[in-house]
Design a protein around this motif. Structure first.
Motif, PDB file in Angstrom:
ATOM      1  N   ARG A 123     -20.733   2.308  13.709  1.00  0.00           N
ATOM      2  CA  ARG A 123     -19.803   1.171  13.632  1.00  0.00           C
ATOM      3  C   ARG A 123     -20.654  -0.063  13.390  1.00  0.00           C
ATOM      4  N   SER A 124     -20.286  -0.854  12.381  1.00  0.00           N
ATOM      5  CA  SER A 124     -21.126  -1.976  11.953  1.00  0.00           C
ATOM      6  C   SER A 124     -20.289  -3.153  11.479  1.00  0.00           C
ATOM      7  N   ARG A 125     -21.010  -4.199  11.150  1.00  0.00           N
ATOM      8  CA  ARG A 125     -20.445  -5.389  10.503  1.00  0.00           C
ATOM      9  C   ARG A 125     -21.207  -5.620   9.197  1.00  0.00           C
ATOM     10  N   TYR A 126     -20.510  -6.195   8.221  1.00  0.00           N
ATOM     11  CA  TYR A 126     -21.168  -6.511   6.950  1.00  0.00           C
ATOM     12  C   TYR A 126     -20.916  -7.965   6.583  1.00  0.00           C
ATOM     13  N   THR A 127     -21.863  -8.527   5.853  1.00  0.00           N
ATOM     14  CA  THR A 127     -21.743  -9.885   5.329  1.00  0.00           C
ATOM     15  C   THR A 127     -22.207  -9.877   3.882  1.00  0.00           C
ATOM     16  N   PHE A 128     -21.356 -10.359   2.983  1.00  0.00           N
ATOM     17  CA  PHE A 128     -21.727 -10.557   1.587  1.00  0.00           C
ATOM     18  C   PHE A 128     -22.021 -12.039   1.390  1.00  0.00           C
ATOM     19  N   LEU A 129     -23.107 -12.333   0.699  1.00  0.00           N
ATOM     20  CA  LEU A 129     -23.485 -13.712   0.407  1.00  0.00           C
ATOM     21  C   LEU A 129     -23.477 -13.968  -1.092  1.00  0.00           C
ATOM     22  N   LYS A 130     -23.148 -15.210  -1.464  1.00  0.00           N
ATOM     23  CA  LYS A 130     -23.224 -15.639  -2.860  1.00  0.00           C
ATOM     24  C   LYS A 130     -24.678 -15.927  -3.220  1.00  0.00           C
ATOM     25  N   THR A 131     -24.935 -16.177  -4.473  1.00  0.00           N
ATOM     26  CA  THR A 131     -26.285 -16.465  -4.949  1.00  0.00           C
ATOM     27  C   THR A 131     -26.900 -17.660  -4.223  1.00  0.00           C
ATOM     28  N   ASP A 132     -26.091 -18.662  -3.885  1.00  0.00           N
ATOM     29  CA  ASP A 132     -26.610 -19.858  -3.213  1.00  0.00           C
ATOM     30  C   ASP A 132     -26.772 -19.667  -1.702  1.00  0.00           C
ATOM     31  N   GLY A 133     -26.480 -18.452  -1.210  1.00  0.00           N
ATOM     32  CA  GLY A 133     -26.628 -18.162   0.220  1.00  0.00           C
ATOM     33  C   GLY A 133     -25.383 -18.433   1.047  1.00  0.00           C
ATOM     34  N   SER A 134     -24.351 -18.978   0.435  1.00  0.00           N
ATOM     35  CA  SER A 134     -23.117 -19.233   1.180  1.00  0.00           C
ATOM     36  C   SER A 134     -22.322 -17.927   1.330  1.00  0.00           C
ATOM     37  N   LEU A 135     -21.384 -17.944   2.250  1.00  0.00           N
ATOM     38  CA  LEU A 135     -20.607 -16.753   2.570  1.00  0.00           C
ATOM     39  C   LEU A 135     -19.652 -16.374   1.446  1.00  0.00           C
ATOM     40  N   PHE A 136     -19.704 -15.130   1.031  1.00  0.00           N
ATOM     41  CA  PHE A 136     -18.737 -14.569   0.086  1.00  0.00           C
ATOM     42  C   PHE A 136     -17.632 -13.861   0.861  1.00  0.00           C
ATOM     43  N   GLY A 137     -18.022 -13.095   1.879  1.00  0.00           N
ATOM     44  CA  GLY A 137     -17.060 -12.377   2.702  1.00  0.00           C
ATOM     45  C   GLY A 137     -17.763 -11.593   3.788  1.00  0.00           C
ATOM     46  N   LYS A 138     -17.004 -11.254   4.835  1.00  0.00           N
ATOM     47  CA  LYS A 138     -17.569 -10.468   5.928  1.00  0.00           C
ATOM     48  C   LYS A 138     -16.499  -9.543   6.461  1.00  0.00           C
ATOM     49  N   GLY A 139     -16.932  -8.533   7.205  1.00  0.00           N
ATOM     50  CA  GLY A 139     -15.963  -7.605   7.739  1.00  0.00           C
ATOM     51  C   GLY A 139     -16.602  -6.581   8.656  1.00  0.00           C
ATOM     52  N   LYS A 140     -15.828  -5.560   8.958  1.00  0.00           N
ATOM     53  CA  LYS A 140     -16.271  -4.503   9.870  1.00  0.00           C
ATOM     54  C   LYS A 140     -16.107  -3.167   9.161  1.00  0.00           C
ATOM     55  N   LEU A 141     -16.884  -2.181   9.613  1.00  0.00           N
ATOM     56  CA  LEU A 141     -16.811  -0.874   8.988  1.00  0.00           C
ATOM     57  C   LEU A 141     -17.177   0.234   9.959  1.00  0.00           C
ATOM     58  N   VAL A 142     -16.682   1.412   9.656  1.00  0.00           N
ATOM     59  CA  VAL A 142     -17.054   2.631  10.354  1.00  0.00           C
ATOM     60  C   VAL A 142     -17.503   3.617   9.284  1.00  0.00           C
ATOM     61  N   VAL A 143     -18.636   4.240   9.538  1.00  0.00           N
ATOM     62  CA  VAL A 143     -19.214   5.184   8.591  1.00  0.00           C
ATOM     63  C   VAL A 143     -19.442   6.512   9.297  1.00  0.00           C
ATOM     64  N   ILE A 144     -19.188   7.599   8.586  1.00  0.00           N
ATOM     65  CA  ILE A 144     -19.629   8.921   9.019  1.00  0.00           C
ATOM     66  C   ILE A 144     -20.727   9.333   8.048  1.00  0.00           C
ATOM     67  N   TRP A 145     -21.900   9.582   8.609  1.00  0.00           N
ATOM     68  CA  TRP A 145     -23.047  10.043   7.833  1.00  0.00           C
ATOM     69  C   TRP A 145     -23.102  11.558   7.922  1.00  0.00           C
ATOM     70  N   LYS A 146     -23.452  12.201   6.813  1.00  0.00           N
ATOM     71  CA  LYS A 146     -23.576  13.661   6.759  1.00  0.00           C
ATOM     72  C   LYS A 146     -24.996  14.000   6.306  1.00  0.00           C
ATOM     73  N   LYS A 147     -25.646  14.872   7.068  1.00  0.00           N
ATOM     74  CA  LYS A 147     -27.005  15.263   6.722  1.00  0.00           C
ATOM     75  C   LYS A 147     -26.964  16.306   5.613  1.00  0.00           C
ATOM     76  N   VAL A 148     -27.610  15.982   4.496  1.00  0.00           N
ATOM     77  CA  VAL A 148     -27.695  16.864   3.337  1.00  0.00           C
ATOM     78  C   VAL A 148     -29.168  17.027   2.995  1.00  0.00           C
ATOM     79  N   ASP A 149     -29.657  18.243   3.027  1.00  0.00           N
ATOM     80  CA  ASP A 149     -31.072  18.516   2.758  1.00  0.00           C
ATOM     81  C   ASP A 149     -31.991  17.653   3.611  1.00  0.00           C
ATOM     82  N   GLY A 150     -31.615  17.477   4.887  1.00  0.00           N
ATOM     83  CA  GLY A 150     -32.455  16.766   5.838  1.00  0.00           C
ATOM     84  C   GLY A 150     -32.347  15.253   5.815  1.00  0.00           C
ATOM     85  N   VAL A 151     -31.477  14.704   4.954  1.00  0.00           N
ATOM     86  CA  VAL A 151     -31.331  13.245   4.828  1.00  0.00           C
ATOM     87  C   VAL A 151     -29.863  12.874   5.041  1.00  0.00           C
TER      88      VAL A 151
END
Length: 125
Positions: free
Chosen positions: A84-112
């Motif tokens: 469970r994480s948060r993300y922030t997207f920034l514009k080229t000038d460093g100002s905020l483009f957008g932010k949000g929250k996310l949930v990811v399920i990672w799956k191990k494939v060939d050890g990665v």
């Protein structure tokens, strides 16, 4: 063997690096072939194509760089873990483009660990 948080943090840093270098293919390659992409206001999509389309869209719209911040992680089974994480997207000038929250399920494939399921939602700025 490294602890789970360290492993996922390293994968996040790799994701950021690829995104921030505008390496769409490199980011997409971090997903499983049969990934589940669950973005707001759309049906669940299966496969890397939806990921690629979204990345191209946000990059073109001005999301120049990405910061990921992990809040929680844990095991789900033999080859699956969640994050469970948060993300922030920034514009080229460093100002905020957008932010949000996310949930990811990672799956191990060939050890990665690869991104198998991603659910995300924007938050108010």
């Amino acid at each position: 063997m490294a602890d789970l948080e360290s492993v996922l943090s390293a994968r996040d840093r790799e994701y950021e690096k690829r995104y921030n270098n505008h390496d769409t293919k490199g980011v997409v390659d971090m997903y499983t072939e049969d990934c589940r992409w669950m973005q707001p206001d759309k049906d669940t999509q299966i496969g890397r194509k939806a990921v690629e389309e979204f990345l191209k869209y946000v990059m073109k719209a001005g999301a120049n760089s990405l910061i990921l911040e992990m809040d929680e992680n844990g095991p789900l089974g033999d080859n699956l873990v969640y994050q469970r994480s948060r993300y922030t997207f920034l514009k080229t000038d460093g100002s905020l483009f957008g932010k949000g929250k996310l949930v990811v399920i990672w799956k191990k494939v060939d050890g990665v660990y690869h991104l198998y399921t991603k659910i995300f939602n924007p938050c108010p700025a």
